[in-house]
Design a protein around this motif. Structure first.
Motif, mmCIF file in Angstrom:
data_model
loop_
_atom_site.group_PDB
_atom_site.id
_atom_site.type_symbol
_atom_site.label_atom_id
_atom_site.label_comp_id
_atom_site.label_asym_id
_atom_site.label_seq_id
_atom_site.Cartn_x
_atom_site.Cartn_y
_atom_site.Cartn_z
ATOM 1 N N MET A 1 0.964 -0.654 12.422
ATOM 2 C CA MET A 1 0.097 -0.003 13.401
ATOM 3 C C MET A 1 0.773 1.246 13.936
ATOM 4 S SD MET A 1 0.381 -3.320 15.829
ATOM 5 C CE MET A 1 0.557 -4.409 14.427
ATOM 6 N N SER A 45 7.429 1.954 8.737
ATOM 7 C CA SER A 45 8.299 1.238 9.687
ATOM 8 C C SER A 45 9.036 0.065 9.035
ATOM 9 C CB SER A 45 7.490 0.715 10.868
ATOM 10 O OG SER A 45 6.895 1.784 11.546
ATOM 11 N N ASP A 61 1.959 2.378 -1.544
ATOM 12 C CA ASP A 61 0.776 2.566 -0.691
ATOM 13 C C ASP A 61 -0.166 3.463 -1.490
ATOM 14 O OD1 ASP A 61 0.407 2.362 2.713
ATOM 15 O OD2 ASP A 61 -1.034 3.540 1.548
ATOM 16 N N ALA A 66 -0.263 8.580 4.133
ATOM 17 C CA ALA A 66 0.653 7.548 4.641
ATOM 18 C C ALA A 66 2.029 7.735 4.018
ATOM 19 C CB ALA A 66 0.099 6.150 4.324
ATOM 20 N N GLY A 90 0.325 3.752 -5.226
ATOM 21 C CA GLY A 90 -0.288 2.768 -6.114
ATOM 22 C C GLY A 90 -1.085 1.742 -5.336
ATOM 23 N N ASP A 91 -1.779 0.914 -6.093
ATOM 24 C CA ASP A 91 -2.685 -0.075 -5.518
ATOM 25 C C ASP A 91 -1.997 -1.438 -5.441
ATOM 26 O OD1 ASP A 91 -4.776 -1.728 -4.813
ATOM 27 O OD2 ASP A 91 -6.114 -1.034 -6.413
ATOM 28 N N ALA A 92 -2.047 -2.051 -4.275
ATOM 29 C CA ALA A 92 -1.438 -3.369 -4.085
ATOM 30 C C ALA A 92 -2.052 -4.416 -5.018
ATOM 31 C CB ALA A 92 -1.619 -3.812 -2.628
ATOM 32 N N PHE A 108 4.118 -6.135 5.632
ATOM 33 C CA PHE A 108 3.953 -6.332 7.083
ATOM 34 C C PHE A 108 2.707 -5.596 7.542
ATOM 35 C CE2 PHE A 108 4.507 -5.459 11.562
ATOM 36 C CZ PHE A 108 5.102 -6.610 12.060
ATOM 37 N N ASP A 109 1.765 -6.323 8.126
ATOM 38 C CA ASP A 109 0.582 -5.702 8.749
ATOM 39 C C ASP A 109 -0.251 -4.906 7.754
ATOM 40 O OD1 ASP A 109 -1.149 -4.840 10.801
ATOM 41 O OD2 ASP A 109 0.060 -3.060 11.211
ATOM 42 N N HIS A 113 -5.914 -5.208 5.132
ATOM 43 C CA HIS A 113 -6.598 -4.009 4.618
ATOM 44 C C HIS A 113 -7.176 -4.235 3.218
ATOM 45 C CE1 HIS A 113 -5.368 -0.762 7.483
ATOM 46 N NE2 HIS A 113 -4.570 -1.736 7.876
HETATM 47 C C1 LIG Z 1 -1.272 -0.826 8.939
HETATM 48 S S1 LIG Z 1 -0.649 0.046 7.601
HETATM 49 C C2 LIG Z 1 0.881 -0.694 7.190
HETATM 50 C C3 LIG Z 1 1.903 -0.846 8.254
HETATM 51 C C4 LIG Z 1 3.326 -0.896 7.764
HETATM 52 N N1 LIG Z 1 3.555 -1.849 6.696
HETATM 53 C C5 LIG Z 1 4.303 -1.156 8.921
HETATM 54 O O1 LIG Z 1 5.267 -1.883 8.741
HETATM 55 O O2 LIG Z 1 4.093 -0.569 9.985
HETATM 56 C C6 LIG Z 1 -1.601 -0.520 6.218
HETATM 57 C C7 LIG Z 1 -1.404 0.314 4.956
HETATM 58 O O3 LIG Z 1 -1.969 -0.389 3.849
HETATM 59 C C8 LIG Z 1 -2.383 0.597 2.914
HETATM 60 N N2 LIG Z 1 -3.306 0.032 1.940
HETATM 61 C C9 LIG Z 1 -4.561 -0.425 2.147
HETATM 62 N N3 LIG Z 1 -5.100 -0.863 0.998
HETATM 63 C C10 LIG Z 1 -4.156 -0.674 0.016
HETATM 64 C C11 LIG Z 1 -4.110 -0.937 -1.376
HETATM 65 N N4 LIG Z 1 -5.148 -1.486 -2.027
HETATM 66 N N5 LIG Z 1 -2.999 -0.609 -2.047
HETATM 67 C C12 LIG Z 1 -1.933 -0.070 -1.407
HETATM 68 N N6 LIG Z 1 -1.923 0.203 -0.099
HETATM 69 C C13 LIG Z 1 -3.017 -0.096 0.615
HETATM 70 C C14 LIG Z 1 -3.031 1.664 3.776
HETATM 71 O O4 LIG Z 1 -3.093 2.898 3.077
HETATM 72 C C15 LIG Z 1 -2.094 1.679 4.997
HETATM 73 O O5 LIG Z 1 -1.158 2.702 4.865
#
Ligand SMILES: C[S@@+](CC[C@H](N)C(=O)[O-])C[C@H]1O[C@@H](n2cnc3c(N)ncnc32)[C@H](O)[C@@H]1O
Length: 206
Positions: A1, A45, A61, A66, A90-92, A108-109, A113
């Motif tokens: 966040m 973070s 990510d 980001a 890349g895509d998770a 984390f967090d 998404h």
């Molecule tokens: C809330 S942020 C992450 C916070 C971070 N991990 C921390 O420790 O503060 C969520 C991230 O997930 C990424 N995200 C969402 N869907 C994704 C996907 N399919 N592949 C990779 N990253 C993804 C978003 O781009 C975003 O940057």
């Protein structure tokens, strides 16, 4: 966040996001010096915390903005930390890495998404070496309510997708993987060891 939301959560709700990241590393008990993956790095973070603990960190990510934010945060943490972090777009759900590439996989967090927890957990396990550490933390219902309130104060909306944190435990259980579940107030943590016979390994990366 984002940093200012984290401050509001700390001041008004008593939830310390930075302390939760540190606790995730402690719970994971991963050996210092390993190669770890941080899934859904956002503004970096968690990646910085992992690098500060001595890990070589690969981040993934899918959002270019980001990644730029995370690079800046890494630089601000100093050269030793920044040099330990490699940034990958890349895509998770289709991680661009070979199977069994990492000693630990953290998130984390981020999982809330994603549209599909099961695919995300499978991918995280696929790239984990046998016996490596799976360490995922994400907001639980109480945390989601608090974060929604914090966003609403700014007429903003917090993004949620289909993946809910409790489903992670269900997915691990269905794969026959034992896990420890911990509640750190607004986030729930799942810690597991990568299976020696890895059920997710059969699936190709691309
Ligand atoms: C809330 S942020 C992450 C916070 C971070 N991990 C921390 O420790 O503060 C969520 C991230 O997930 C990424 N995200 C969402 N869907 C994704 C996907 N399919 N592949 C990779 N990253 C993804 C978003 O781009 C975003 O940057």
């Amino acid at each position: 966040m984002p940093g200012n939301n984290a401050q509001i959560l700390k001041d008004d709700y008593g939830f310390d996001t930075a302390a939760a990241r540190e606790e995730l590393v402690r719970l994971a008990h991963a050996a210092l010096g390993g190669q770890v993956l941080d899934v859904g790095t956002g503004c970096g973070s968690m990646a910085v915390v992992l690098a500060q603990h001595g890990f070589g960190v690969t981040t993934v990510d899918f959002d270019a903005q980001a990644i730029e934010c995370a690079k800046l945060r890494a630089q601000q943490a100093g050269k030793i930390v920044a040099d330990r972090i490699r940034f990958v777009r890349g895509d998770a759900l289709r991680l661009p890495f070979e199977g069994q590439s990492f000693d630990a996989v953290f998130s984390f967090d981020s999982l809330h998404h994603l549209p599909d927890c099961n695919a995300a957990v499978e991918e995280m396990l696929r790239v984990l070496r046998p016996g490596g550490v799976f360490a995922a933390a994400d907001v639980n219902d109480e945390g989601a309510r608090a974060i929604d309130e914090v966003f609403a104060r700014k007429d903003d909306a917090h993004f949620h997708n289909q993946c809910r944190v409790d489903v992670i435990g269900k997915n691990l259980g269905e794969m026959g993987i034992q896990y420890h579940r911990h509640r750190l107030e607004f986030v729930t943590v799942f810690i597991a060891a990568g299976p020696v016979e890895n059920p997710a390994l059969g699936k190709p990366a691309g």
